[in-house]
Design a protein around this motif. Structure first.
Motif: not given
Lengths: 160, 391
Positions: B68-87
């Motif tokens: 999830l790219p962050l837009q607005g005043d605070l620019q950055g990135d959110l990343l959620i990562a899960l191992p394949e089997q957990i997903a």
């Protein structure tokens, strides 16, 4: 296959580079980054750089992050390890567009062009490429054969 | 303006922010999954280049990643990562089918994962925005099923363009009490980091301002109490720090008994002083103090009431003339945290208030007891702080 036929290979992380002599091997994982392998097959030497950004002029920090400075340093390290400059040749892997078109400003393509430019600048022939697409890659480098194996999830491994 | 705030200050100041953001995301996810989800944050830290490859998991292992790219005043990135089997298991849970059913990511499975990313990312980003008083807008989640190092690279690249470190907030998940290897990463751009540094610097000034008021009050109160009670009372204050509301709602401490003194600031809505004492500590205090319970309970209450009144008046003088000091009544309550503090905190989470916390220790003869002092301050009052000249 190269990766299973040989022993463990040293992992090259993001922004790192290293040179090894046979029987050692190198490996990395690439998304939009480029794995640049340079060989001197006669000397049984191979170097691998994991480039993440196109140009050191657009940023600052470790030289291994940027295409231009990483290629320069990799060549220098090959020479210091005993490579003959006239025998150097290269292979390139990576440069994918991860997360689809919307999320990145085509960093992969810019990295590809930057590495090609720098290898051309040093008059190093590019023997093979496995570039672009939208999938990450594992890359294995063998100095003995100058072979590079590429693995993509869901696809058969290939040697370039 | 470029502010070179020390990394340590950034890391420690924003631990509370991380805790609140993680709590907010956990509440949203608990509702979405209908399971008990807790998020444990490590706060912000600077990850060196050598650690980049492993931030999203074992670099050569496949993960499902939601970006999830962050837009607005605070620019950055959110990343959620899960191992394949957990997903796969998560998708089964979301689609209400037996675990083991999902073995690939088709359109439906991707959509379920993206919606999960949307819920987690939005609640996390909204909490960031509230804390920082900046616009933080997450874009729709992008889905990738790929190697952990590969999904991270483009995000790390943009965050590390000017530095060999990325400033990252790492949060892990617990599902029904069990640790699951999900990772939530927040990577901020250099400019976003500067915005945050400005905010931290301002917050530190406010805390310093509050500390000055607190110490001033403590000295006054000690003298008053000595005169009124005939006891030699020492009042030792800690330092104020911004606190997370969610820490007050920790189910682990829901059964611990507390004594709670509420001192509202007036006019209504300006804020509240809340003094919380552990009942256990209070009992120990009783045991250690000569004179018996009848004499000690009023003493303990007098100590805290005197302190609260005095600090409230000091705050009133510091903030604004219209903020009256002594109008509102003080209220005492005793009982389990879950019944007293938790409902209070829950009502304040969504309000436009800031929470600060410190400790105050009272020493009378051989006995000692410590209270935790919470100051809830409306945003308008908060804006007046941090410009201390004299108090």
């Amino acid at each position: 296959m190269l990766s299973t036929a040989v022993g463990p290979a040293q992992f090259i992380g993001i922004g790192e580079l290293r040179v090894v002599r046979e029987p050692e091997r190198l490996r990395t994982v690439l998304g939009s980054c480029i794995g640049v392998a340079i060989f001197d097959r006669k000397a049984m030497l191979a170097g691998l750089s994991h480039v993440i950004l196109p140009s050191s002029k657009e940023g600052s920090g470790a030289r291994g992050k940027f295409a231009d400075t990483a290629v320069d340093d990799l060549i220098l390290q090959m020479m210091e390890a005993g490579a003959d400059r006239a025998r150097l040749c290269g292979k390139m892997v990576g440069g994918a567009r991860m997360f689809g078109a919307e999320s990145q400003s085509d960093l992969g393509s810019r990295n590809i062009e930057a590495v090609r430019d720098r290898l051309r600048h040093h008059r190093i022939a590019i023997l093979a490429e496995d570039l672009g697409g939208m999938k990450g890659r594992k890359m294995f480098v063998d100095p003995a054969t100058a072979a590079v194996e590429v693995q993509i999830i869901g696809e058969a491994p290939r040697v370039i | 303006m470029s502010i070179a705030a020390p990394a340590l200050a950034l890391d420690t100041s924003f631990k509370a922010l991380s805790v609140d953001s993680a709590f907010s995301a956990a509440r949203a996810l608990t509702t979405w999954l209908n399971r008990d989800v807790r998020l444990h944050t490590e706060g912000f830290h600077s990850a060196p280049l050598a650690e980049f490859s492993e931030l999203a998991g074992a670099p050569e292992e496949p993960v499902v990643a939601l970006h999830l790219p962050l837009q607005g005043d605070l620019q950055g990135d959110l990343l959620i990562a899960l191992p394949e089997q957990i997903a796969f298991q998560l998708v089964d849970m979301l689609l209400g089918q037996p675990v083991g059913t999902t073995t690939a990511f088709g359109e439906l499975e991707q959509s379920a994962m993206q919606e999960t990313g949307n819920i987690v990312g939005s609640s996390f980003a909204n909490c960031l925005a509230r804390w920082l008083r900046l616009s933080v807008v997450p874009a729709s989640p992008n889905f990738a099923y790929d190697l952990a190092c590969a999904v991270l690279a483009p995000i790390a690249a943009s965050a590390a363009n000017l530095s060999d470190e990325v400033w990252v907030n790492r949060t892990c998940f617990h599902l029904d009490g069990q640790h699951v290897d999900w990772r939530l990463l927040l990577l901020l751009s250099e400019s976003a980091r500067e915005r945050v540094a400005e905010h931290v610097q301002r917050e530190q000034l406010v805390c310093y301002d509050l500390d000055m008021l607190l110490h001033h009050t403590a000295a006054e109160v000690a003298t008053q109490l000595r005169n009124e009670l005939g006891h030699d009372v020492r009042v030792i204050c800690g330092d104020f720090a911004r606190a997370a509301f969610s820490e007050l709602i920790d189910p682990a401490s829901a059964n611990s008994h507390i004594e709670m003194l509420t001192a509202p600031l007036t006019p209504r809505g300006a804020g509240t002083l809340l003094s919380v004492t552990s009942a256990e500590e209070f009992v120990r205090f009783l045991a250690q103090t000569s004179g018996g319970r009848q004499a000690v309970v009023p003493l303990m209450h007098s100590l805290q009431e005197g302190f609260a009144r005095s600090l409230r008046q000091t705050l009133a003088g510091r903030l604004t003339a219209e903020l009256a000091g002594d109008d509102a009544e003080l209220e005492w309550a005793a009982g389990p945290t879950g019944e007293l503090l938790t409902p209070w905190a829950k009502t304040q989470i969504a309000a436009d208030h800031e929470l600060f916390r410190t400790s105050v220790v009272f020493k009378t003869g051989r006995a000692t007891f410590e209270t935790t002092l919470h100051l809830l301050l409306h945003a308008d009052r908060y804006a007046e702080m941090g410009t201390l000249e004299a108090c």
